[in-house]
Design a protein around this motif. Structure first.
Motif, PDB file in Angstrom:
ATOM      1  N   VAL A 370      -6.037 -26.718  -5.469  1.00 33.92           N
ATOM      2  CA  VAL A 370      -5.152 -27.997  -5.838  1.00 33.92           C
ATOM      3  C   VAL A 370      -4.980 -27.977  -7.236  1.00 33.92           C
ATOM      4  O   VAL A 370      -3.816 -28.073  -8.048  1.00 33.92           O
ATOM      5  CB  VAL A 370      -5.778 -29.022  -5.407  1.00 33.92           C
ATOM      6  CG1 VAL A 370      -5.147 -30.362  -5.939  1.00 33.92           C
ATOM      7  CG2 VAL A 370      -5.457 -29.351  -3.805  1.00 33.92           C
ATOM      8  N   ASP A 371      -5.968 -27.669  -8.115  1.00 40.35           N
ATOM      9  CA  ASP A 371      -5.976 -27.654  -9.474  1.00 40.35           C
ATOM     10  C   ASP A 371      -4.903 -26.723 -10.160  1.00 40.35           C
ATOM     11  O   ASP A 371      -4.137 -26.927 -10.897  1.00 40.35           O
ATOM     12  CB  ASP A 371      -7.139 -27.367 -10.212  1.00 40.35           C
ATOM     13  CG  ASP A 371      -8.215 -28.446  -9.998  1.00 40.35           C
ATOM     14  OD1 ASP A 371      -7.910 -29.656  -9.918  1.00 40.35           O
ATOM     15  OD2 ASP A 371      -9.437 -28.344 -10.163  1.00 40.35           O
ATOM     16  N   LEU A 372      -4.970 -25.413  -9.279  1.00 41.78           N
ATOM     17  CA  LEU A 372      -3.993 -24.338  -9.725  1.00 41.78           C
ATOM     18  C   LEU A 372      -2.612 -24.627  -9.611  1.00 41.78           C
ATOM     19  O   LEU A 372      -1.644 -24.384 -10.282  1.00 41.78           O
ATOM     20  CB  LEU A 372      -4.230 -23.176  -9.265  1.00 41.78           C
ATOM     21  CG  LEU A 372      -3.689 -21.811  -9.853  1.00 41.78           C
ATOM     22  CD1 LEU A 372      -3.869 -21.577 -11.459  1.00 41.78           C
ATOM     23  CD2 LEU A 372      -4.093 -20.645  -8.881  1.00 41.78           C
ATOM     24  N   VAL A 373      -2.207 -25.275  -8.382  1.00 43.34           N
ATOM     25  CA  VAL A 373      -1.101 -25.567  -7.909  1.00 43.34           C
ATOM     26  C   VAL A 373      -0.345 -26.688  -8.760  1.00 43.34           C
ATOM     27  O   VAL A 373       0.788 -26.767  -9.117  1.00 43.34           O
ATOM     28  CB  VAL A 373      -1.122 -26.260  -6.297  1.00 43.34           C
ATOM     29  CG1 VAL A 373       0.340 -26.795  -6.128  1.00 43.34           C
ATOM     30  CG2 VAL A 373      -1.403 -25.094  -5.465  1.00 43.34           C
ATOM     31  N   LEU A 374      -1.274 -27.699  -9.133  1.00 44.62           N
ATOM     32  CA  LEU A 374      -0.817 -28.721 -10.253  1.00 44.62           C
ATOM     33  C   LEU A 374      -0.495 -28.180 -11.650  1.00 44.62           C
ATOM     34  O   LEU A 374       0.632 -28.601 -12.033  1.00 44.62           O
ATOM     35  CB  LEU A 374      -1.912 -29.884 -10.313  1.00 44.62           C
ATOM     36  CG  LEU A 374      -2.121 -30.645  -8.863  1.00 44.62           C
ATOM     37  CD1 LEU A 374      -3.356 -31.651  -8.892  1.00 44.62           C
ATOM     38  CD2 LEU A 374      -0.955 -31.455  -8.495  1.00 44.62           C
ATOM     39  N   GLU A 375      -1.034 -27.340 -11.966  1.00 44.86           N
ATOM     40  CA  GLU A 375      -0.999 -26.527 -13.353  1.00 44.86           C
ATOM     41  C   GLU A 375       0.306 -25.862 -13.179  1.00 44.86           C
ATOM     42  O   GLU A 375       1.247 -25.798 -14.000  1.00 44.86           O
ATOM     43  CB  GLU A 375      -1.822 -25.685 -13.656  1.00 44.86           C
ATOM     44  CG  GLU A 375      -1.950 -24.823 -14.776  1.00 44.86           C
ATOM     45  CD  GLU A 375      -2.944 -23.530 -14.971  1.00 44.86           C
ATOM     46  OE1 GLU A 375      -2.614 -22.691 -15.176  1.00 44.86           O
ATOM     47  OE2 GLU A 375      -4.067 -23.943 -14.655  1.00 44.86           O
ATOM     48  N   ALA A 376       0.604 -24.945 -12.106  1.00 48.40           N
ATOM     49  CA  ALA A 376       1.826 -24.300 -11.848  1.00 48.40           C
ATOM     50  C   ALA A 376       3.075 -25.175 -11.745  1.00 48.40           C
ATOM     51  O   ALA A 376       4.098 -24.940 -12.419  1.00 48.40           O
ATOM     52  CB  ALA A 376       1.761 -23.477 -10.674  1.00 48.40           C
ATOM     53  N   ALA A 377       2.760 -26.425 -11.003  1.00 48.31           N
ATOM     54  CA  ALA A 377       4.050 -27.406 -10.927  1.00 48.31           C
ATOM     55  C   ALA A 377       4.211 -28.221 -12.499  1.00 48.31           C
ATOM     56  O   ALA A 377       5.110 -28.990 -12.292  1.00 48.31           O
ATOM     57  CB  ALA A 377       3.598 -28.101  -9.965  1.00 48.31           C
ATOM     58  N   GLY A 378       3.477 -27.965 -13.368  1.00 47.70           N
ATOM     59  CA  GLY A 378       3.513 -28.931 -14.519  1.00 47.70           C
ATOM     60  C   GLY A 378       3.165 -30.210 -14.304  1.00 47.70           C
ATOM     61  O   GLY A 378       3.515 -31.086 -15.088  1.00 47.70           O
ATOM     62  N   ARG A 379       2.087 -30.537 -13.248  1.00 50.81           N
ATOM     63  CA  ARG A 379       1.690 -31.932 -13.102  1.00 50.81           C
ATOM     64  C   ARG A 379       0.227 -32.163 -13.566  1.00 50.81           C
ATOM     65  O   ARG A 379      -0.498 -31.365 -13.777  1.00 50.81           O
ATOM     66  CB  ARG A 379       1.633 -32.016 -11.592  1.00 50.81           C
ATOM     67  CG  ARG A 379       3.197 -32.164 -11.096  1.00 50.81           C
ATOM     68  CD  ARG A 379       3.986 -33.233 -11.619  1.00 50.81           C
ATOM     69  NE  ARG A 379       5.354 -33.247 -10.912  1.00 50.81           N
ATOM     70  CZ  ARG A 379       5.870 -34.009 -10.110  1.00 50.81           C
ATOM     71  NH1 ARG A 379       4.977 -34.968  -9.419  1.00 50.81           N
ATOM     72  NH2 ARG A 379       6.960 -33.795  -9.362  1.00 50.81           N
ATOM     73  N   PRO A 380       0.199 -33.366 -14.049  1.00 50.81           N
ATOM     74  CA  PRO A 380      -1.187 -33.605 -14.441  1.00 50.81           C
ATOM     75  C   PRO A 380      -2.596 -33.520 -13.439  1.00 50.81           C
ATOM     76  O   PRO A 380      -2.056 -33.839 -12.557  1.00 50.81           O
ATOM     77  CB  PRO A 380      -1.284 -34.752 -15.370  1.00 50.81           C
ATOM     78  CG  PRO A 380      -0.040 -35.737 -14.426  1.00 50.81           C
ATOM     79  CD  PRO A 380       1.001 -34.550 -14.432  1.00 50.81           C
ATOM     80  N   ALA A 381      -3.448 -32.992 -13.768  1.00 45.58           N
ATOM     81  CA  ALA A 381      -4.678 -32.938 -12.884  1.00 45.58           C
ATOM     82  C   ALA A 381      -4.984 -34.620 -12.536  1.00 45.58           C
ATOM     83  O   ALA A 381      -4.641 -35.292 -13.221  1.00 45.58           O
ATOM     84  CB  ALA A 381      -6.002 -32.502 -13.452  1.00 45.58           C
ATOM     85  N   ALA A 382      -5.444 -34.632 -11.110  1.00 41.35           N
ATOM     86  CA  ALA A 382      -5.905 -36.073 -10.728  1.00 41.35           C
ATOM     87  C   ALA A 382      -7.319 -35.763 -10.348  1.00 41.35           C
ATOM     88  O   ALA A 382      -7.507 -34.528  -9.654  1.00 41.35           O
ATOM     89  CB  ALA A 382      -4.948 -36.331  -9.434  1.00 41.35           C
ATOM     90  N   PRO A 383      -8.039 -36.826 -10.392  1.00 41.45           N
ATOM     91  CA  PRO A 383      -9.452 -36.815  -9.794  1.00 41.45           C
ATOM     92  C   PRO A 383      -9.531 -36.706  -8.381  1.00 41.45           C
ATOM     93  O   PRO A 383      -8.438 -37.005  -7.616  1.00 41.45           O
ATOM     94  CB  PRO A 383     -10.218 -38.042 -10.271  1.00 41.45           C
ATOM     95  CG  PRO A 383      -9.017 -38.898 -10.178  1.00 41.45           C
ATOM     96  CD  PRO A 383      -7.571 -38.079 -10.921  1.00 41.45           C
ATOM     97  N   GLU A 384     -10.497 -35.836  -7.863  1.00 42.93           N
ATOM     98  CA  GLU A 384     -10.538 -35.636  -6.416  1.00 42.93           C
ATOM     99  C   GLU A 384     -11.103 -36.902  -5.716  1.00 42.93           C
ATOM    100  O   GLU A 384     -11.796 -37.507  -6.241  1.00 42.93           O
ATOM    101  CB  GLU A 384     -11.460 -34.510  -5.992  1.00 42.93           C
ATOM    102  CG  GLU A 384     -11.012 -33.213  -6.458  1.00 42.93           C
ATOM    103  CD  GLU A 384     -12.071 -32.345  -5.815  1.00 42.93           C
ATOM    104  OE1 GLU A 384     -12.408 -32.165  -4.464  1.00 42.93           O
ATOM    105  OE2 GLU A 384     -12.404 -31.173  -6.358  1.00 42.93           O
ATOM    106  N   PRO A 385     -10.361 -37.303  -4.429  1.00 39.70           N
ATOM    107  CA  PRO A 385     -11.027 -38.436  -3.906  1.00 39.70           C
ATOM    108  C   PRO A 385     -12.362 -38.607  -3.560  1.00 39.70           C
ATOM    109  O   PRO A 385     -12.963 -37.426  -3.188  1.00 39.70           O
ATOM    110  CB  PRO A 385     -10.029 -38.755  -2.374  1.00 39.70           C
ATOM    111  CG  PRO A 385      -9.497 -37.077  -2.357  1.00 39.70           C
ATOM    112  CD  PRO A 385      -9.687 -36.391  -3.882  1.00 39.70           C
ATOM    113  N   SER A 386     -13.070 -39.744  -3.628  1.00 33.40           N
ATOM    114  CA  SER A 386     -14.403 -39.823  -3.201  1.00 33.40           C
ATOM    115  C   SER A 386     -14.560 -39.698  -1.760  1.00 33.40           C
ATOM    116  O   SER A 386     -13.841 -40.304  -0.959  1.00 33.40           O
ATOM    117  CB  SER A 386     -14.987 -41.186  -3.785  1.00 33.40           C
ATOM    118  OG  SER A 386     -14.139 -42.273  -2.948  1.00 33.40           O
ATOM    119  N   ARG A 387     -15.674 -38.948  -1.279  1.00 37.16           N
ATOM    120  CA  ARG A 387     -15.966 -38.990   0.016  1.00 37.16           C
ATOM    121  C   ARG A 387     -17.050 -39.987   0.570  1.00 37.16           C
ATOM    122  O   ARG A 387     -17.746 -40.290  -0.194  1.00 37.16           O
ATOM    123  CB  ARG A 387     -16.387 -37.496   0.413  1.00 37.16           C
ATOM    124  CG  ARG A 387     -15.355 -36.450   0.059  1.00 37.16           C
ATOM    125  CD  ARG A 387     -15.939 -34.868   0.216  1.00 37.16           C
ATOM    126  NE  ARG A 387     -14.965 -34.097   0.119  1.00 37.16           N
ATOM    127  CZ  ARG A 387     -14.986 -32.681   0.056  1.00 37.16           C
ATOM    128  NH1 ARG A 387     -16.410 -32.216   0.626  1.00 37.16           N
ATOM    129  NH2 ARG A 387     -14.220 -31.903   0.055  1.00 37.16           N
TER     130      ARG A 387
END
Length: 387
Positions: A370-387
């Protein structure tokens, strides 16, 4: 308010391509709930059923295998590929759609993510033509042709295994591990075992062997197990044998015992894993990573053909002590009676192997991808949801 992230995911055919694709889709939507996902697949692969069942839209593209011999299929390849690229291009241009004023209908993908196979090549070519950013995820130790094409066209590259020889045209490949469903990464086998045994019609208190050749089955495994069924039952073992679609004929009554349970396929692999003490299986990358994530020891029987990637997929966990490797030609009734039965009747060794498998296997492949996909799309990273 920023526009929703539009993602086209390309991959299909077998569970090895479909399951990591769905795992990534789930992880993206958990991180960014307004993400719009369209999956590119075929009408014949598992994605035709599994993707809509998971709640994602599926766009179809023609299956265009690369002919291995000269002939009519090779002559027709350019036209078939061009048609598939056109189909993929229409999918790239028509992802999602929402009720928001900023994104009232389908639009061009912000990023295309491919998982290899026949579907991925047209998607990579269509994305490159439109200058849409791409990410390649390679599941196996040895990359296939489609993902080599994607890497050559400028995609960012994510790997399951350290040492995989897939070099992107720019930048460096990163090792993310395998994207896995949350039902597996969070699986507590001990707490789920009683429910799993009841659901699958198995008895509590018996050593349990899971046999699976993947969604397509494995003739070698099926034959060896059929010849060993009575021995295993007599040894006090129970078996859950997943034969593959259309491969159960002649196996259902082979042991004459309810302790040898035959199914063609199950969508509840979490329950199958929770019920099992040991697995006999091929060593596709998805299977190897799933078993490591849930901490299950295995006897791996790699496919003897192809480019040898299945043997390499299993090598790290076998070296760590989390599994054994038996060559395809050597996996017969005698191997089951000695190697498999020996393990199932040695709880201390099974426990040590389970711990070694879990220690050798990362669980957060989906989050890293997900981190790599967001970077490729030029979107800021977002925190992972808590479990």
């Amino acid at each position: 308010m920023s526009a929703p992230l539009r993602v086209l995911l390309a991959g299909g055919g077998t569970a090895g391509h479909v399951q990591p694709l769905i795992a990534l889709a789930d992880a993206l939507c958990a991180r960014h709930p307004d993400t719009q996902v369209l999956v590119l697949g075929t009408s014949a692969g598992l994605e035709h059923r599994l993707v809509p069942e998971r709640g994602y839209d599926l766009a179809q593209v023609d299956r265009v295998p690369l002919p291995r011999r000269p002939g009519g299929d090779l002559i027709a390849l350019p036209a078939r590929l061009a048609r598939a690229v056109g189909q993929a291009g229409r999918a790239v241009d028509a992802v999602g759609g929402s009720e928001s004023s900023e994104s009232p209908g389908p639009g061009r993908a912000d990023v295309v993510v491919g998982f290899g196979g026949y579907v991925a090549t047209p998607a990579y070519l269509a994305a490159a033509r439109r200058r849409v950013p791409m990410v390649v995820h390679e599941q196996n130790f040895r990359p296939g042709v489609a993902n080599r094409v994607g890497a050559a066209l400028g995609a960012r590259v994510a790997l399951t295994f350290e040492g995989t020889a897939l070099t992107p045209r720019r930048g460096s490949a990163i090792v993310t591990g395998m994207p896995l469903r949350s039902s597996l990464t969070g699986l507590d086998r001990d707490s789920l075992r009683a429910e799993a045994l009841e659901h699958l019609g198995l008895e509590p208190g018996l050593p349990t062997l899971l046999v699976t050749g993947g969604s397509l089955g494995a003739a070698r495994l099926n034959a060896a197990m059929a010849a060993s069924a009575e021995h295993l039952v007599a040894a006090g073992v129970q078996v859950l044998h997943l034969t593959g679609k259309g491969k159960s004929e002649g196996l259902r009554e082979v042991s004459g015992s309810p302790r040898y349970r035959v199914l063609e396929y199950t969508d509840r692999m979490d329950l199958a894993y929770a019920a099992a003490d040991l697995v006999v299986c091929r060593s596709g990358a998805g299977t190897v990573c799933e078993l490591g994530a849930v901490g299950l020891p295995a006897v791996y029987v790699p496919l003897p053909h192809g480019n040898g990637e299945q043997r390499l997929n299993a090598a790290p966990v076998v070296a760590a002590g989390g599994g054994l490797l038996v060559e395809d030609a050597a996996f017969d009734a005698e191997a089951v009676r000695t190697t498999v039965t020996g393990l199932l009747t040695d709880p201390a060794r099974l426990s040590a192997m389970a711990a070694a498998a879990a220690a050798a296997s990362p669980r957060d492949g989906a989050g890293a991808l997900v981190d790599l996909v967001l970077e490729a799309a030029g979107r800021p990273a977002a925190p992972e949801p808590s479990r």
